[in-house]
Write a protein that holds these residues in place. Structure first.
Motif, PDB file in Angstrom:
ATOM      1  N   ASP A  25      28.273 -37.743   3.444  1.00 63.91           N
ATOM      2  CA  ASP A  25      27.043 -38.106   4.147  1.00 63.91           C
ATOM      3  C   ASP A  25      25.903 -38.314   3.156  1.00 63.91           C
ATOM      4  OD1 ASP A  25      28.357 -37.933   6.569  1.00 63.91           O
ATOM      5  OD2 ASP A  25      27.524 -35.973   7.098  1.00 63.91           O
ATOM      6  N   ALA A  26      25.802 -37.445   2.180  1.00 62.18           N
ATOM      7  CA  ALA A  26      24.741 -37.575   1.177  1.00 62.18           C
ATOM      8  C   ALA A  26      24.939 -38.843   0.350  1.00 62.18           C
ATOM      9  CB  ALA A  26      24.696 -36.339   0.278  1.00 62.18           C
ATOM     10  N   PHE A  27      26.175 -39.136  -0.036  1.00 56.49           N
ATOM     11  CA  PHE A  27      26.434 -40.360  -0.792  1.00 56.49           C
ATOM     12  C   PHE A  27      26.084 -41.587   0.048  1.00 56.49           C
ATOM     13  CE2 PHE A  27      29.410 -37.779  -3.464  1.00 56.49           C
ATOM     14  CZ  PHE A  27      28.789 -38.022  -4.673  1.00 56.49           C
ATOM     15  N   LYS A  28      26.456 -41.551   1.320  1.00 57.75           N
ATOM     16  CA  LYS A  28      26.132 -42.672   2.216  1.00 57.75           C
ATOM     17  C   LYS A  28      24.618 -42.822   2.330  1.00 57.75           C
ATOM     18  CE  LYS A  28      26.471 -44.167   6.997  1.00 57.75           C
ATOM     19  NZ  LYS A  28      26.814 -43.774   8.348  1.00 57.75           N
ATOM     20  N   ALA A  29      23.924 -41.708   2.464  1.00 54.69           N
ATOM     21  CA  ALA A  29      22.464 -41.751   2.595  1.00 54.69           C
ATOM     22  C   ALA A  29      21.821 -42.316   1.333  1.00 54.69           C
ATOM     23  CB  ALA A  29      21.919 -40.358   2.897  1.00 54.69           C
ATOM     24  N   LEU A  30      22.393 -42.044   0.191  1.00 52.39           N
ATOM     25  CA  LEU A  30      21.819 -42.502  -1.081  1.00 52.39           C
ATOM     26  C   LEU A  30      22.326 -43.879  -1.496  1.00 52.39           C
ATOM     27  CD1 LEU A  30      22.002 -39.116  -2.997  1.00 52.39           C
ATOM     28  CD2 LEU A  30      19.983 -40.189  -1.973  1.00 52.39           C
ATOM     29  N   ALA A  31      23.161 -44.490  -0.672  1.00 52.32           N
ATOM     30  CA  ALA A  31      23.752 -45.775  -1.023  1.00 52.32           C
ATOM     31  C   ALA A  31      22.746 -46.919  -0.999  1.00 52.32           C
ATOM     32  CB  ALA A  31      24.915 -46.100  -0.083  1.00 52.32           C
ATOM     33  N   HIS A  32      21.690 -46.783  -0.250  1.00 49.32           N
ATOM     34  CA  HIS A  32      20.716 -47.877  -0.131  1.00 49.32           C
ATOM     35  C   HIS A  32      19.562 -47.661  -1.108  1.00 49.32           C
ATOM     36  CE1 HIS A  32      17.741 -50.598   1.563  1.00 49.32           C
ATOM     37  NE2 HIS A  32      18.754 -51.193   2.172  1.00 49.32           N
ATOM     38  N   ARG A  54      16.373 -45.977   0.293  1.00 52.38           N
ATOM     39  CA  ARG A  54      16.513 -44.526   0.510  1.00 52.38           C
ATOM     40  C   ARG A  54      16.491 -43.778  -0.816  1.00 52.38           C
ATOM     41  NH1 ARG A  54      20.086 -46.476   4.816  1.00 52.38           N
ATOM     42  NH2 ARG A  54      21.925 -46.122   3.527  1.00 52.38           N
ATOM     43  N   ARG A  55      17.097 -44.351  -1.857  1.00 55.99           N
ATOM     44  CA  ARG A  55      17.011 -43.709  -3.176  1.00 55.99           C
ATOM     45  C   ARG A  55      15.573 -43.671  -3.654  1.00 55.99           C
ATOM     46  NH1 ARG A  55      21.573 -46.890  -4.050  1.00 55.99           N
ATOM     47  NH2 ARG A  55      20.422 -48.325  -5.397  1.00 55.99           N
ATOM     48  N   GLY A  56      14.810 -44.713  -3.355  1.00 55.61           N
ATOM     49  CA  GLY A  56      13.392 -44.729  -3.719  1.00 55.61           C
ATOM     50  C   GLY A  56      12.619 -43.628  -3.028  1.00 55.61           C
ATOM     51  N   ILE A  57      12.907 -43.412  -1.752  1.00 60.34           N
ATOM     52  CA  ILE A  57      12.253 -42.328  -1.014  1.00 60.34           C
ATOM     53  C   ILE A  57      12.607 -40.987  -1.644  1.00 60.34           C
ATOM     54  CG2 ILE A  57      12.161 -41.110   1.208  1.00 60.34           C
ATOM     55  CD1 ILE A  57      12.651 -43.907   2.543  1.00 60.34           C
ATOM     56  N   ARG A  83      14.241 -46.067  10.354  1.00 53.58           N
ATOM     57  CA  ARG A  83      15.711 -46.028  10.325  1.00 53.58           C
ATOM     58  C   ARG A  83      16.218 -45.404   9.032  1.00 53.58           C
ATOM     59  NH1 ARG A  83      15.103 -51.089  12.782  1.00 53.58           N
ATOM     60  NH2 ARG A  83      15.420 -52.184  10.811  1.00 53.58           N
ATOM     61  N   HIS A  84      15.601 -45.762   7.904  1.00 51.56           N
ATOM     62  CA  HIS A  84      16.053 -45.207   6.623  1.00 51.56           C
ATOM     63  C   HIS A  84      15.755 -43.716   6.523  1.00 51.56           C
ATOM     64  CE1 HIS A  84      17.619 -48.765   4.692  1.00 51.56           C
ATOM     65  NE2 HIS A  84      16.546 -49.454   5.073  1.00 51.56           N
ATOM     66  N   VAL A  85      14.586 -43.301   6.976  1.00 52.43           N
ATOM     67  CA  VAL A  85      14.254 -41.872   6.954  1.00 52.43           C
ATOM     68  C   VAL A  85      15.215 -41.110   7.866  1.00 52.43           C
ATOM     69  CG1 VAL A  85      12.510 -40.158   7.584  1.00 52.43           C
ATOM     70  CG2 VAL A  85      11.845 -42.190   6.288  1.00 52.43           C
ATOM     71  N   LYS A  86      15.568 -41.699   9.011  1.00 52.74           N
ATOM     72  CA  LYS A  86      16.497 -41.048   9.938  1.00 52.74           C
ATOM     73  C   LYS A  86      17.868 -40.846   9.289  1.00 52.74           C
ATOM     74  CE  LYS A  86      18.454 -41.358  14.536  1.00 52.74           C
ATOM     75  NZ  LYS A  86      18.572 -42.112  15.777  1.00 52.74           N
ATOM     76  N   VAL A  87      18.331 -41.834   8.533  1.00 53.38           N
ATOM     77  CA  VAL A  87      19.621 -41.692   7.829  1.00 53.38           C
ATOM     78  C   VAL A  87      19.554 -40.523   6.852  1.00 53.38           C
ATOM     79  CG1 VAL A  87      21.194 -42.796   6.175  1.00 53.38           C
ATOM     80  CG2 VAL A  87      20.307 -44.105   8.110  1.00 53.38           C
ATOM     81  N   LEU A  88      18.453 -40.428   6.111  1.00 49.25           N
ATOM     82  CA  LEU A  88      18.294 -39.321   5.160  1.00 49.25           C
ATOM     83  C   LEU A  88      18.244 -37.981   5.874  1.00 49.25           C
ATOM     84  CD1 LEU A  88      15.669 -40.968   2.774  1.00 49.25           C
ATOM     85  CD2 LEU A  88      18.047 -40.394   2.199  1.00 49.25           C
ATOM     86  N   GLU A  89      17.558 -37.935   7.018  1.00 54.91           N
ATOM     87  CA  GLU A  89      17.480 -36.693   7.792  1.00 54.91           C
ATOM     88  C   GLU A  89      18.846 -36.313   8.352  1.00 54.91           C
ATOM     89  OE1 GLU A  89      13.356 -36.078   9.956  1.00 54.91           O
ATOM     90  OE2 GLU A  89      14.117 -38.114  10.304  1.00 54.91           O
ATOM     91  N   GLU A  90      19.565 -37.272   8.915  1.00 50.25           N
ATOM     92  CA  GLU A  90      20.873 -36.978   9.505  1.00 50.25           C
ATOM     93  C   GLU A  90      21.867 -36.483   8.465  1.00 50.25           C
ATOM     94  OE1 GLU A  90      21.857 -40.596  11.539  1.00 50.25           O
ATOM     95  OE2 GLU A  90      20.704 -40.030  13.332  1.00 50.25           O
ATOM     96  N   VAL A  96      14.194 -33.218   4.991  1.00 50.43           N
ATOM     97  CA  VAL A  96      13.764 -32.403   6.129  1.00 50.43           C
ATOM     98  C   VAL A  96      12.347 -32.820   6.489  1.00 50.43           C
ATOM     99  CG1 VAL A  96      13.277 -30.055   6.911  1.00 50.43           C
ATOM    100  CG2 VAL A  96      15.191 -30.483   5.368  1.00 50.43           C
ATOM    101  N   ARG A  97      12.098 -32.975   7.782  1.00 50.55           N
ATOM    102  CA  ARG A  97      10.776 -33.368   8.263  1.00 50.55           C
ATOM    103  C   ARG A  97      10.117 -32.172   8.946  1.00 50.55           C
ATOM    104  NH1 ARG A  97       9.055 -38.621  11.016  1.00 50.55           N
ATOM    105  NH2 ARG A  97      11.185 -39.232  10.485  1.00 50.55           N
ATOM    106  N   THR A  98       8.846 -31.950   8.628  1.00 48.48           N
ATOM    107  CA  THR A  98       8.040 -30.971   9.347  1.00 48.48           C
ATOM    108  C   THR A  98       6.871 -31.719   9.974  1.00 48.48           C
ATOM    109  OG1 THR A  98       6.780 -30.439   7.368  1.00 48.48           O
ATOM    110  CG2 THR A  98       8.647 -29.016   7.876  1.00 48.48           C
ATOM    111  N   VAL A  99       6.517 -31.301  11.172  1.00 50.78           N
ATOM    112  CA  VAL A  99       5.443 -31.972  11.900  1.00 50.78           C
ATOM    113  C   VAL A  99       4.333 -30.968  12.154  1.00 50.78           C
ATOM    114  CG1 VAL A  99       4.846 -33.242  13.993  1.00 50.78           C
ATOM    115  CG2 VAL A  99       7.141 -33.480  12.998  1.00 50.78           C
ATOM    116  N   ALA A 100       3.108 -31.356  11.766  1.00 54.61           N
ATOM    117  CA  ALA A 100       1.912 -30.558  12.048  1.00 54.61           C
ATOM    118  C   ALA A 100       0.907 -31.512  12.693  1.00 54.61           C
ATOM    119  CB  ALA A 100       1.346 -29.964  10.764  1.00 54.61           C
ATOM    120  N   GLY A 101       0.817 -31.425  14.010  1.00 51.77           N
ATOM    121  CA  GLY A 101      -0.041 -32.365  14.727  1.00 51.77           C
ATOM    122  C   GLY A 101       0.545 -33.758  14.622  1.00 51.77           C
TER     123      GLY A 101
END
Length: 109
Positions: free
Chosen positions: A8-15, A18-21, A48-55, A60-65
């Motif tokens: 999953d991590a390799f797939k996430a880093l394939a683009h 996403r590697r730039g992020i 979509r790209h952030v979602k792939v990295l999260e999945e 990890v995403r944190t939300v404050a407001g």
């Protein structure tokens, strides 16, 4: 053998985007806009790209407001890094053996 989680991590880093992020987040947590600004793609594409990295567990995403911050989860990258290290060590042994062979051939001429 590589586990499904590492895949999953390799797939996430394939683009490259996403590697730039991930490269930006390597400097520390950042808002979504800080981590993704300047890539020249639409917000839905970024989402979509952030979602792939999260999945994949890489980010990890944190939300404050209304502020969404992203951070790397280094544990998720541990297994792929270990796999890469094992591959590097194996190839270094092969290159060392080839180097020794070539040195021996050079000395016998």
């Amino acid at each position: 053998m590589v586990s499904v989680m590492a895949n999953d991590a390799f797939k996430a880093l394939a683009h490259p985007l996403r590697r730039g992020i991930v490269e930006r987040l390597a400097h520390g947590p950042a808002t979504v806009s800080e981590a993704t600004g300047g890539f020249g793609v639409s917000k839905p594409t970024i989402s979509r790209h952030v979602k792939v990295l999260e999945e994949a567990g890489v980010v990890v995403r944190t939300v404050a407001g209304r502020t969404h911050r992203l951070a790397l989860d280094l544990d998720a990258l541990g297994e792929p890094v270990e796999w890469i290290d094992r591959q590097r060590a194996a190839w270094e042994r092969v290159f060392d053996a080839v180097d020794e062979y070539l040195e021996e051939r050079k000395e016998t001429k």
